[in-house]
Design a protein around this motif. Structure first.
Motif, PDB file in Angstrom:
ATOM      1  N   LYS A 156       0.856  -1.191   0.000  1.00 18.18           N
ATOM      2  CA  LYS A 156       0.000   0.000   0.000  1.00 18.18           C
ATOM      3  C   LYS A 156       0.884   1.230   0.000  1.00 18.18           C
ATOM      4  O   LYS A 156       1.765   1.373   0.848  1.00 18.18           O
ATOM      5  N   PHE A 157       0.686   2.105  -0.988  1.00 17.40           N
ATOM      6  CA  PHE A 157       1.424   3.357  -1.096  1.00 17.40           C
ATOM      7  C   PHE A 157       0.569   4.527  -0.623  1.00 17.40           C
ATOM      8  O   PHE A 157      -0.650   4.420  -0.533  1.00 17.40           O
ATOM      9  N   SER A 158       1.215   5.651  -0.368  1.00 23.96           N
ATOM     10  CA  SER A 158       0.504   6.848   0.098  1.00 23.96           C
ATOM     11  C   SER A 158      -0.372   7.453  -0.993  1.00 23.96           C
ATOM     12  O   SER A 158      -1.438   7.978  -0.703  1.00 23.96           O
ATOM     13  N   THR A 159       0.103   7.395  -2.239  1.00 27.24           N
ATOM     14  CA  THR A 159      -0.666   7.988  -3.338  1.00 27.24           C
ATOM     15  C   THR A 159      -0.727   7.021  -4.523  1.00 27.24           C
ATOM     16  O   THR A 159       0.169   6.187  -4.692  1.00 27.24           O
ATOM     17  N   PRO A 160      -1.744   7.162  -5.352  1.00 31.99           N
ATOM     18  CA  PRO A 160      -1.830   6.318  -6.563  1.00 31.99           C
ATOM     19  C   PRO A 160      -0.662   6.540  -7.519  1.00 31.99           C
ATOM     20  O   PRO A 160      -0.254   5.625  -8.222  1.00 31.99           O
ATOM     21  N   GLU A 161      -0.103   7.738  -7.527  1.00 31.91           N
ATOM     22  CA  GLU A 161       1.018   8.039  -8.414  1.00 31.91           C
ATOM     23  C   GLU A 161       2.248   7.196  -8.045  1.00 31.91           C
ATOM     24  O   GLU A 161       2.979   6.738  -8.915  1.00 31.91           O
ATOM     25  N   GLU A 162       2.436   6.981  -6.757  1.00 27.83           N
ATOM     26  CA  GLU A 162       3.566   6.165  -6.316  1.00 27.83           C
ATOM     27  C   GLU A 162       3.399   4.716  -6.767  1.00 27.83           C
ATOM     28  O   GLU A 162       4.373   4.072  -7.170  1.00 27.83           O
ATOM     29  N   ALA A 163       2.181   4.225  -6.733  1.00 23.78           N
ATOM     30  CA  ALA A 163       1.916   2.864  -7.215  1.00 23.78           C
ATOM     31  C   ALA A 163       2.195   2.774  -8.714  1.00 23.78           C
ATOM     32  O   ALA A 163       2.739   1.780  -9.198  1.00 23.78           O
ATOM     33  N   GLN A 164       1.851   3.818  -9.442  1.00 23.30           N
ATOM     34  CA  GLN A 164       2.115   3.834 -10.882  1.00 23.30           C
ATOM     35  C   GLN A 164       3.617   3.840 -11.161  1.00 23.30           C
ATOM     36  O   GLN A 164       4.067   3.239 -12.139  1.00 23.30           O
ATOM     37  N   ASN A 165       4.396   4.498 -10.311  1.00 18.74           N
ATOM     38  CA  ASN A 165       5.859   4.499 -10.464  1.00 18.74           C
ATOM     39  C   ASN A 165       6.399   3.070 -10.438  1.00 18.74           C
ATOM     40  O   ASN A 165       7.294   2.714 -11.204  1.00 18.74           O
ATOM     41  N   VAL A 166       5.867   2.254  -9.557  1.00 17.02           N
ATOM     42  CA  VAL A 166       6.307   0.859  -9.439  1.00 17.02           C
ATOM     43  C   VAL A 166       5.961   0.086 -10.700  1.00 17.02           C
ATOM     44  O   VAL A 166       6.772  -0.665 -11.241  1.00 17.02           O
ATOM     45  N   LEU A 167       4.747   0.279 -11.181  1.00 16.74           N
ATOM     46  CA  LEU A 167       4.278  -0.489 -12.338  1.00 16.74           C
ATOM     47  C   LEU A 167       4.972  -0.081 -13.631  1.00 16.74           C
ATOM     48  O   LEU A 167       5.019  -0.859 -14.580  1.00 16.74           O
ATOM     49  N   GLN A 168       5.527   1.131 -13.677  1.00 16.97           N
ATOM     50  CA  GLN A 168       6.201   1.589 -14.888  1.00 16.97           C
ATOM     51  C   GLN A 168       7.558   0.925 -15.087  1.00 16.97           C
ATOM     52  O   GLN A 168       8.031   0.813 -16.209  1.00 16.97           O
ATOM     53  N   LYS A 169       8.160   0.484 -14.008  1.00 18.64           N
ATOM     54  CA  LYS A 169       9.446  -0.208 -14.134  1.00 18.64           C
ATOM     55  C   LYS A 169       9.200  -1.587 -14.738  1.00 18.64           C
ATOM     56  O   LYS A 169       8.296  -2.299 -14.330  1.00 18.64           O
ATOM     57  N   GLU A 170      10.030  -1.956 -15.702  1.00 19.61           N
ATOM     58  CA  GLU A 170       9.799  -3.192 -16.453  1.00 19.61           C
ATOM     59  C   GLU A 170       9.920  -4.453 -15.607  1.00 19.61           C
ATOM     60  O   GLU A 170       9.095  -5.349 -15.690  1.00 19.61           O
ATOM     61  N   SER A 171      10.962  -4.540 -14.791  1.00 13.83           N
ATOM     62  CA  SER A 171      11.103  -5.744 -13.969  1.00 13.83           C
ATOM     63  C   SER A 171      11.646  -5.388 -12.589  1.00 13.83           C
ATOM     64  O   SER A 171      12.384  -4.418 -12.425  1.00 13.83           O
ATOM     65  N   HIS A 172      11.241  -6.189 -11.628  1.00 17.15           N
ATOM     66  CA  HIS A 172      11.664  -6.018 -10.244  1.00 17.15           C
ATOM     67  C   HIS A 172      12.334  -7.318  -9.815  1.00 17.15           C
ATOM     68  O   HIS A 172      11.727  -8.378  -9.886  1.00 17.15           O
ATOM     69  N   ILE A 173      13.586  -7.218  -9.359  1.00 17.45           N
ATOM     70  CA  ILE A 173      14.336  -8.411  -8.980  1.00 17.45           C
ATOM     71  C   ILE A 173      14.843  -8.250  -7.552  1.00 17.45           C
ATOM     72  O   ILE A 173      15.482  -7.251  -7.212  1.00 17.45           O
ATOM     73  N   LEU A 174      14.517  -9.230  -6.726  1.00 16.52           N
ATOM     74  CA  LEU A 174      15.002  -9.276  -5.346  1.00 16.52           C
ATOM     75  C   LEU A 174      15.698 -10.604  -5.125  1.00 16.52           C
ATOM     76  O   LEU A 174      15.131 -11.663  -5.416  1.00 16.52           O
ATOM     77  N   GLU A 175      16.913 -10.544  -4.631  1.00 20.96           N
ATOM     78  CA  GLU A 175      17.721 -11.738  -4.352  1.00 20.96           C
ATOM     79  C   GLU A 175      17.739 -12.716  -5.530  1.00 20.96           C
ATOM     80  O   GLU A 175      17.604 -13.923  -5.354  1.00 20.96           O
ATOM     81  N   GLY A 176      17.867 -12.171  -6.725  1.00 25.67           N
ATOM     82  CA  GLY A 176      17.987 -12.983  -7.928  1.00 25.67           C
ATOM     83  C   GLY A 176      16.679 -13.504  -8.493  1.00 25.67           C
ATOM     84  O   GLY A 176      16.678 -14.162  -9.519  1.00 25.67           O
ATOM     85  N   SER A 177      15.558 -13.213  -7.860  1.00 23.19           N
ATOM     86  CA  SER A 177      14.258 -13.680  -8.348  1.00 23.19           C
ATOM     87  C   SER A 177      13.435 -12.512  -8.877  1.00 23.19           C
ATOM     88  O   SER A 177      13.375 -11.447  -8.251  1.00 23.19           O
ATOM     89  N   LYS A 178      12.802 -12.742 -10.015  1.00 23.32           N
ATOM     90  CA  LYS A 178      11.955 -11.722 -10.616  1.00 23.32           C
ATOM     91  C   LYS A 178      10.583 -11.758  -9.950  1.00 23.32           C
ATOM     92  O   LYS A 178       9.942 -12.806  -9.876  1.00 23.32           O
ATOM     93  N   LEU A 179      10.147 -10.602  -9.464  1.00 23.37           N
ATOM     94  CA  LEU A 179       8.835 -10.489  -8.834  1.00 23.37           C
ATOM     95  C   LEU A 179       7.768 -10.254  -9.896  1.00 23.37           C
ATOM     96  O   LEU A 179       8.029  -9.599 -10.898  1.00 23.37           O
ATOM     97  N   SER A 180       6.583 -10.786  -9.673  1.00 31.54           N
ATOM     98  CA  SER A 180       5.435 -10.539 -10.550  1.00 31.54           C
ATOM     99  C   SER A 180       4.525  -9.537  -9.850  1.00 31.54           C
ATOM    100  O   SER A 180       4.103  -9.777  -8.722  1.00 31.54           O
TER     101      SER A 180
END
Length: 106
Positions: A65-89
């Motif tokens: 949960k983010f403070s604003t909808p714009e912050e959530a959109q920032n996350v979705l604009q990034k093509e891929s998210h990788i933590l500890e070598g695993s790609k998050l969906s």
């Protein structure tokens, strides 16, 4: 009195609404680490990482949960998210009113 309880109920409902659903979270990642990672995109209000009572491990998904909808959109604009070598969906949560959910299930 009734108005005050209605306001409290509305506040509880809004706290249950999350912006982003994250799947494929590595077993070794904690709620704190997820919050730290996603804070680069905006102010993270809440990270809910459910655990399995039988195994003691988390279920490999969470809600953010983010403070604003714009912050959530920032996350979705990034093509891929990788933590500890695993790609998050990631998926954006669709906020629907209870009456809309009833109509769709019929």
């Amino acid at each position: 009195m009734a108005a005050a309880s209605a306001v409290r109920a509305a506040g509880r409902r809004s706290r249950r609404l999350f912006d982003i659903f994250v799947a494929d979270v590595p077993w070794t990642v904690s709620s704190k680490e997820l919050k730290e990672y996603f804070s680069q995109f905006g102010s993270v209000q809440r990270c809910q990482l459910p655990f399995d009572r039988d195994t003691g491990f988390h279920r490999r998904y969470c809600w953010i949960k983010f403070s604003t909808p714009e912050e959530a959109q920032n996350v979705l604009q990034k093509e891929s998210h990788i933590l500890e070598g695993s790609k998050l969906s990631l998926r954006q949560q669709i906020r629907r009113r209870r009456s809309q959910r009833k109509n769709q299930s019929e």
